[in-house]
Scaffold this motif. Structure first.
Motif, mmCIF file in Angstrom:
data_model
loop_
_atom_site.group_PDB
_atom_site.id
_atom_site.type_symbol
_atom_site.label_atom_id
_atom_site.label_comp_id
_atom_site.label_asym_id
_atom_site.label_seq_id
_atom_site.Cartn_x
_atom_site.Cartn_y
_atom_site.Cartn_z
ATOM 1 N N GLN A 182 -30.873 -3.628 -29.843
ATOM 2 C CA GLN A 182 -30.568 -4.853 -30.575
ATOM 3 C C GLN A 182 -31.616 -5.928 -30.307
ATOM 4 N N ASN A 183 -32.004 -6.088 -29.062
ATOM 5 C CA ASN A 183 -33.031 -7.076 -28.728
ATOM 6 C C ASN A 183 -34.362 -6.746 -29.392
ATOM 7 N N GLU A 186 -34.174 -7.697 -32.966
ATOM 8 C CA GLU A 186 -34.134 -9.150 -33.084
ATOM 9 C C GLU A 186 -35.375 -9.820 -32.479
ATOM 10 N N ASN A 187 -36.507 -9.128 -32.518
ATOM 11 C CA ASN A 187 -37.696 -9.633 -31.807
ATOM 12 C C ASN A 187 -38.281 -10.908 -32.407
ATOM 13 N N LYS A 188 -37.942 -11.227 -33.646
ATOM 14 C CA LYS A 188 -38.300 -12.489 -34.301
ATOM 15 C C LYS A 188 -39.776 -12.643 -34.671
ATOM 16 N N CYS A 228 -27.328 -12.194 -36.140
ATOM 17 C CA CYS A 228 -28.553 -12.865 -36.571
ATOM 18 C C CYS A 228 -28.367 -13.591 -37.902
ATOM 19 N N TRP A 231 -27.848 -17.343 -37.413
ATOM 20 C CA TRP A 231 -28.874 -18.135 -36.740
ATOM 21 C C TRP A 231 -29.472 -19.166 -37.697
ATOM 22 N N GLN A 237 -35.485 -15.640 -37.824
ATOM 23 C CA GLN A 237 -34.176 -15.162 -38.278
ATOM 24 C C GLN A 237 -34.333 -14.148 -39.401
ATOM 25 N N SER A 240 -35.521 -10.771 -37.965
ATOM 26 C CA SER A 240 -34.437 -10.074 -37.265
ATOM 27 C C SER A 240 -33.429 -9.508 -38.252
ATOM 28 N N ARG A 241 -33.087 -10.277 -39.265
ATOM 29 C CA ARG A 241 -32.101 -9.817 -40.246
ATOM 30 C C ARG A 241 -32.612 -8.601 -41.015
ATOM 31 N N ASN A 243 -34.902 -6.408 -39.996
ATOM 32 C CA ASN A 243 -34.925 -5.255 -39.087
ATOM 33 C C ASN A 243 -33.539 -4.659 -38.905
ATOM 34 N N VAL A 244 -32.536 -5.512 -38.722
ATOM 35 C CA VAL A 244 -31.160 -5.032 -38.554
ATOM 36 C C VAL A 244 -30.692 -4.321 -39.816
#
Length: 283
Positions: A182-183, A186-188, A228, A231, A237, A240-241, A243-244
């Motif tokens: 998850q991290n 969410e690497n941004k 995310c 955020w 944001q 991250s979104r 990627n998720v």
């Protein structure tokens, strides 16, 4: 080209041509130090096409290493000159040393899974090292035009998918690994475009397939991926979104054909719709 590097290329080309067999009078310690020295060579011909395939065949196919030799090799690969070589750097050639140390580490962990040789202390150390690497690696490039594959998120995932299948792996470790994924998603800073999402998906797919965690825990983790969305709206944001979203899509198509996974598949679909701003509202 220096003489040692040129000799290594010639030796590995010859070893490849001879099906990775060593000649009479040749030993691993004759060539291994040079393979480790040039494991992150900036030219993919040596790093990706010669050194890694040699490691693969010697570790996975030929089983040339004793247990002690595998332990020693693992300890070298996870040190500050290999997996953590200039960790935190972004955009330079040091990434190749880190990510091409990760690949033989994955092979050694697989060997341990098949025929355990790490003691409890060594396994705990390994677990902590791999979780640290996936947290601290910041160079997330996939294919580098001037150097070939870096692929840190993918190579790191290859290590973690082997780790979760070790006999010592428990639910706490599996949840730690999922949180690491998850991290990473969410690497941004970096949208994964070189199928890193598929390599990370393999970790969760393996957990599901082998029933390593309860479906309740897995669904709870999947639901947590949508955080995310709430955020503050900025570039980090969005990265991250996206990627998720791509990760959830990869997972959906892995699991959607298994009728046992109806609740899980619905959770994946619902989470994807939650982070997909183009999805139609559910009735």
């Amino acid at each position: 080209m220096n003489d040692l590097r040129a000799k290594l290329i010639m030796d590995l080309q010859r070893i490849e041509a001879e099906d990775y067999h060593l000649r009479e009078g040749e030993y691993l310690h004759d060539i291994l130090p040079l393979m480790l020295r040039y494991i992150g060579d900036p030219h993919p011909e040596l790093r990706d096409e010669l050194i890694y395939p040699t490691f693969y065949n010697w570790i996975q196919t030929e089983n040339l290493f004793s247990r002690e030799e595998l332990c020693n090799l693992l300890n070298t690969l996870i040190d500050e000159q290999h997996l953590f070589y200039h960790i935190g750097n972004v955009g330079d050639e040091t990434v190749f040393t880190r990510t091409f140390s990760a690949l033989p580490i994955a092979l050694i962990i697989r060997s341990h899974r098949q025929n355990p040789f790490l003691n409890s202390f060594d396994f705990i150390k390994l677990k902590n090292v791999l979780l640290r690497y996936y947290k601290e690696e910041k160079d997330l490039r996939g294919y580098v035009p001037q150097g070939g594959w870096a692929h840190s998120a993918a190579h790191g995932a290859d290590m973690l998918v082997e780790l979760i299948q070790c006999p010592e792996s428990d639910s706490d470790l599996q949840l730690d690994i999922l949180n690491s994924i998850q991290n990473m998603l969410e690497n941004k800073t970096h949208i994964f475009s070189e199928e890193e999402d598929e390599r990370m998906t393999t970790i969760l797919d393996t957990i599901i397939e082998q029933s390593l965690l309860s479906q309740k825990d897995i669904i709870s983790w999947i639901n947590g991926l949508v955080r995310c969305k709430s955020w503050p709206r900025n570039r980090g944001q969005v990265i991250s979104r996206v990627n998720v979203k791509n990760f959830l899509r990869s997972l959906y198509f892995r699991r959607s054909q298994d009728e046992r996974d109806n609740n899980l598949v619905e959770a994946i679909r619902s989470a994807e719709m939650n982070v997909n701003k183009f999805a139609k509202s559910r009735v």
